[in-house]
Design an enzyme around this catalytic site. Sequence first.
Site, PDB file in Angstrom:
ATOM      1  CB  SER A   1      -0.839   0.045   1.249  1.00 15.62           C
ATOM      2  OG  SER A   1      -0.127   0.224   2.291  1.00 15.62           O
ATOM      3  CG  ASP A   2       1.589   5.775  -1.855  1.00 10.77           C
ATOM      4  OD1 ASP A   2       2.365   6.045  -0.745  1.00 10.77           O
ATOM      5  OD2 ASP A   2       1.480   6.295  -2.629  1.00 10.77           O
ATOM      6  CE1 TYR A   3       2.843   7.222   6.298  1.00 13.64           C
ATOM      7  CE2 TYR A   3       0.763   8.346   6.325  1.00 13.64           C
ATOM      8  CZ  TYR A   3       1.985   7.873   7.114  1.00 13.64           C
ATOM      9  OH  TYR A   3       1.944   8.607   8.208  1.00 13.64           O
TER      10      TYR A   3
END
Length: 171
Positions: A42-44
């Site tokens: 995941s992105d952040y």
Amino acid sequence: SAGAATIMAAFNEVSGIPAHGNSWLLRDVLRRQWGFDGLVVSDYTGDLELIDHGLADGPRDAARIAFMAGVDMSMTSGLYRDHLPDLVRSGLVPEARVDESVRRVLELKEKLGLFDAPYNRLNGPAISAHAPAFRPLAREAAQKSVVLLKNDGGLLPLPKAGKRIALIGPS
């Protein structure tokens, strides 16, 4: 995927579906069509933001949607830690899918040598991205990444004449 070990899901939407919850994008295109067999992270808090996108009803639902869409590892939200065990127990997430993702994480750790020396990089000399040796490459990357804006067909809501626009940032 060109040999990449990991790919980060994007914050953007494709056809109105956030990438973190887009099974077509992550499973059909990335894995099946392009043959990517690495780790999707995941992105952040992109998995948690599925709630803000209106795709998930809450954190538990966001964890289910992101995981089933193909995000193997949740970076910082804690959604997988907090909700995957119950999602598996309740039958909403197949245990075999968790096994696939865990296998990808463990394979990457093995490739990186983290089972033999898990703290190896912490004990070595610190490397600064601002070191003089990196400046030529940073300069070349900056020069090749400059983009000039062209408003073909009036796509952008800009006046045709009479104003100048400067895009200025901290870097």
